[in-house]
Design a protein around this motif. Structure first.
Motif, PDB file in Angstrom:
ATOM      1  N   PRO A  54       0.789  -1.239   0.000  1.00 46.49           N
ATOM      2  CA  PRO A  54       0.000   0.000   0.000  1.00 46.49           C
ATOM      3  C   PRO A  54       0.817   1.283   0.000  1.00 46.49           C
ATOM      4  N   HIS A  55       2.041   1.241   0.515  1.00 51.42           N
ATOM      5  CA  HIS A  55       2.832   2.461   0.599  1.00 51.42           C
ATOM      6  C   HIS A  55       3.788   2.649  -0.575  1.00 51.42           C
ATOM      7  N   LEU A  56       3.659   1.810  -1.597  1.00 49.45           N
ATOM      8  CA  LEU A  56       4.311   2.097  -2.876  1.00 49.45           C
ATOM      9  C   LEU A  56       3.458   3.105  -3.644  1.00 49.45           C
ATOM     10  N   HIS A 114       0.707   1.683  -5.906  1.00 49.09           N
ATOM     11  CA  HIS A 114      -0.489   1.001  -5.415  1.00 49.09           C
ATOM     12  C   HIS A 114      -1.720   1.838  -5.768  1.00 49.09           C
ATOM     13  N   PRO A 115      -2.773   1.212  -6.310  1.00 51.61           N
ATOM     14  CA  PRO A 115      -3.931   1.990  -6.766  1.00 51.61           C
ATOM     15  C   PRO A 115      -4.634   2.769  -5.668  1.00 51.61           C
ATOM     16  N   GLN A 116      -4.429   2.395  -4.418  1.00 51.09           N
ATOM     17  CA  GLN A 116      -5.054   3.123  -3.306  1.00 51.09           C
ATOM     18  C   GLN A 116      -4.007   3.807  -2.421  1.00 51.09           C
ATOM     19  N   HIS A 117      -2.905   4.169  -3.033  1.00 50.58           N
ATOM     20  CA  HIS A 117      -1.810   4.786  -2.278  1.00 50.58           C
ATOM     21  C   HIS A 117      -2.265   6.047  -1.543  1.00 50.58           C
ATOM     22  N   ALA A 118      -3.068   6.876  -2.202  1.00 47.07           N
ATOM     23  CA  ALA A 118      -3.524   8.121  -1.578  1.00 47.07           C
ATOM     24  C   ALA A 118      -4.373   7.829  -0.344  1.00 47.07           C
ATOM     25  N   LEU A 119      -5.242   6.809  -0.430  1.00 45.06           N
ATOM     26  CA  LEU A 119      -6.056   6.436   0.727  1.00 45.06           C
ATOM     27  C   LEU A 119      -5.176   5.900   1.849  1.00 45.06           C
ATOM     28  N   ALA A 120      -4.157   5.108   1.499  1.00 40.89           N
ATOM     29  CA  ALA A 120      -3.242   4.589   2.515  1.00 40.89           C
ATOM     30  C   ALA A 120      -2.573   5.728   3.271  1.00 40.89           C
ATOM     31  N   LEU A 121      -2.125   6.752   2.563  1.00 43.98           N
ATOM     32  CA  LEU A 121      -1.464   7.884   3.205  1.00 43.98           C
ATOM     33  C   LEU A 121      -2.441   8.675   4.071  1.00 43.98           C
ATOM     34  N   ARG A 122      -3.699   8.766   3.628  1.00 42.31           N
ATOM     35  CA  ARG A 122      -4.685   9.548   4.368  1.00 42.31           C
ATOM     36  C   ARG A 122      -5.190   8.822   5.613  1.00 42.31           C
ATOM     37  N   GLN A 123      -5.284   7.498   5.531  1.00 42.26           N
ATOM     38  CA  GLN A 123      -5.959   6.721   6.572  1.00 42.26           C
ATOM     39  C   GLN A 123      -5.004   6.057   7.550  1.00 42.26           C
ATOM     40  N   MET A 124      -3.773   5.824   7.100  1.00 44.57           N
ATOM     41  CA  MET A 124      -2.792   5.114   7.918  1.00 44.57           C
ATOM     42  C   MET A 124      -1.630   6.040   8.262  1.00 44.57           C
ATOM     43  N   ARG A 125      -1.079   5.839   9.452  1.00 43.84           N
ATOM     44  CA  ARG A 125       0.061   6.648   9.879  1.00 43.84           C
ATOM     45  C   ARG A 125       1.389   6.082   9.388  1.00 43.84           C
TER      46      ARG A 125
END
Length: 389
Positions: free
Chosen positions: A284-286, A289-300
């Motif tokens: 997710p933090h690559l 990843h198609p949801q990379h922006a969500l990963a950055l917004r939702q996960m620390r």
């Protein structure tokens, strides 16, 4: 309350046990009372008192307090496995005739519970691509009582927008449950997004040493008392006090381990993504990843779990890669100090086409759990193993 306080001091009333720095292991199964009145009072509330270790135990209670604080929850129940925590939360939330909506690719034992066991008791489940809140909303029926999420899942790492889905579920009276094992309590807080209950396989990052199997369920005390009165006490899937003591030990180093394995995993993922014998990398933090922006917004932050697809014609190429690894142990599970490789090919017949799938997972997928080894050591091992493909 700061993280250091939670991990090192919360719940540890050292004046009660001789000033010992580490909490005692109270292995007792049973507790005695000086009077009938005392016994009666504690029997009436095993959730909050020490009556019999199947309900509560002082060592387990310290762990409960710490995990609840880490998740920003009112309370926590600890189980004998992550599967038990999920099952108890689900069973406490549904009755015959009810309907559940679940993410498309949950943990395998969550799927078995929902797809195989609960239909015997007239509880049905619809599995949906929960990356789209609209798909979840369309799957809800008047009989839907529970939405089961896992963000991200632990093979192909699809995320869900937790705030959006909580906003869909709550006005309809649908309870939400999120498996937060991948992120750990340090890197994602589902309750803060409006999720009702949060589950963990504490076997993974919370334990971190590959020597205990356990689970946790965090949330409002009213909901957890409901779980406690029902499946928790009835089915008895509890941890031993020794397991709880091991988990307390694991928590001391959780921030250090999470930072180290996430930093190494990102380096490993970047290396694999650029390798010609790797078809695809899921992390997710690559940025890819198609949801990379969500990963950055939702996960620390990230964790140490990622997957790759080997570029090969059949699973024999995967076998050559995995058999050549020297610094990765071939094993299931994840989240420990040691690096692991888990090939989907191990669950398929030899010679299976790389284009085939095991359920919804590609046959050429290999999941890696990155441990605490030096990044260069792991990358060199992966490089020499890929040369065998």
């Amino acid at each position: 309350m700061d993280l250091d306080w939670i991990l090192n001091h919360l719940g540890e009333e050292r004046e009660r046990y001789f000033g010992a720095v580490a909490p005692p292991l109270l292995q007792s199964s049973n507790f005695a009372f000086p009077t009938v009145a005392d016994m009666r009072a504690q029997a009436g509330d095993e959730f909050g008192h020490h009556f019999y270790t199947r309900g509560n135990n002082p060592t387990v209670e310290i762990l409960r307090r710490k995990l609840a604080a880490l998740e920003g929850a009112e309370d926590c129940l600890v189980f004998g496995s992550g599967a038990a925590a999920i099952a108890a939360a689900v069973i406490a939330s549904v009755s015959a005739g009810d309907h559940v909506v679940c993410v498309q690719k949950p943990y395998s034992w969550t799927r078995r519970l929902l797809a195989d066991l609960l239909p015997r008791f007239a509880v049905t489940t619809t599995f949906v691509d929960a990356a789209d809140a609209g798909s979840v909303e369309a799957a809800l029926t008047p009989g839907t009582r529970l939405l089961v999420l896992e963000s991200p899942n632990t093979l192909t790492f699809e995320l869900q927008d937790l705030a959006a889905l909580a906003a869909v579920a709550r006005p309809r009276g649908v309870r939400t449950l999120c498996d937060n094992s991948y992120a750990s309590p340090l890197n994602q807080s589902p309750l803060a997004f409006g999720i009702d209950l949060v589950a963990h396989s504490a076997t993974k990052y919370i334990g971190g040493h590959g020597d205990v199997v356990a689970g946790a369920l965090c949330g409002p005390q009213a909901l957890l008392r409901e779980v406690f009165r029902g499946p928790y006490m009835t089915l008895g899937a509890i941890p031993s006090p020794h397991d709880a003591w091991l988990l307390l030990r694991g928590l001391r180093t959780l921030p250090l381990r999470m930072r180290r394995c996430a930093a190494t995993a990102l380096q490993v993922a970047a290396f694999l993504e650029a390798h010609p014998k790797v078809e695809r990398v899921w992390y997710p933090h690559l940025p890819s990843h198609p949801q990379h922006a969500l990963a950055l917004r939702q996960m620390r932050g990230g964790s140490g779990l990622l997957s790759l697809a080997i570029r090969c014609e059949d699973v024999s190429g995967v076998e050559r890669f995995c058999d050549a690894l020297r610094r990765f142990l071939m094993s299931v599970s994840w989240g420990g100090y040691e690096s692991l490789a888990c090939p989907i090919a191990a669950f398929l017949p030899a010679g299976t086409s790389a284009a085939a799938k095991a359920g919804q997972v590609p046959a050429n997928l290999v999941r890696l759990s990155i441990g605490l080894e030096e990044p260069d050591v792991l990358i060199a091992d992966l490089a020499q193993a890929l040369d065998r493909v």
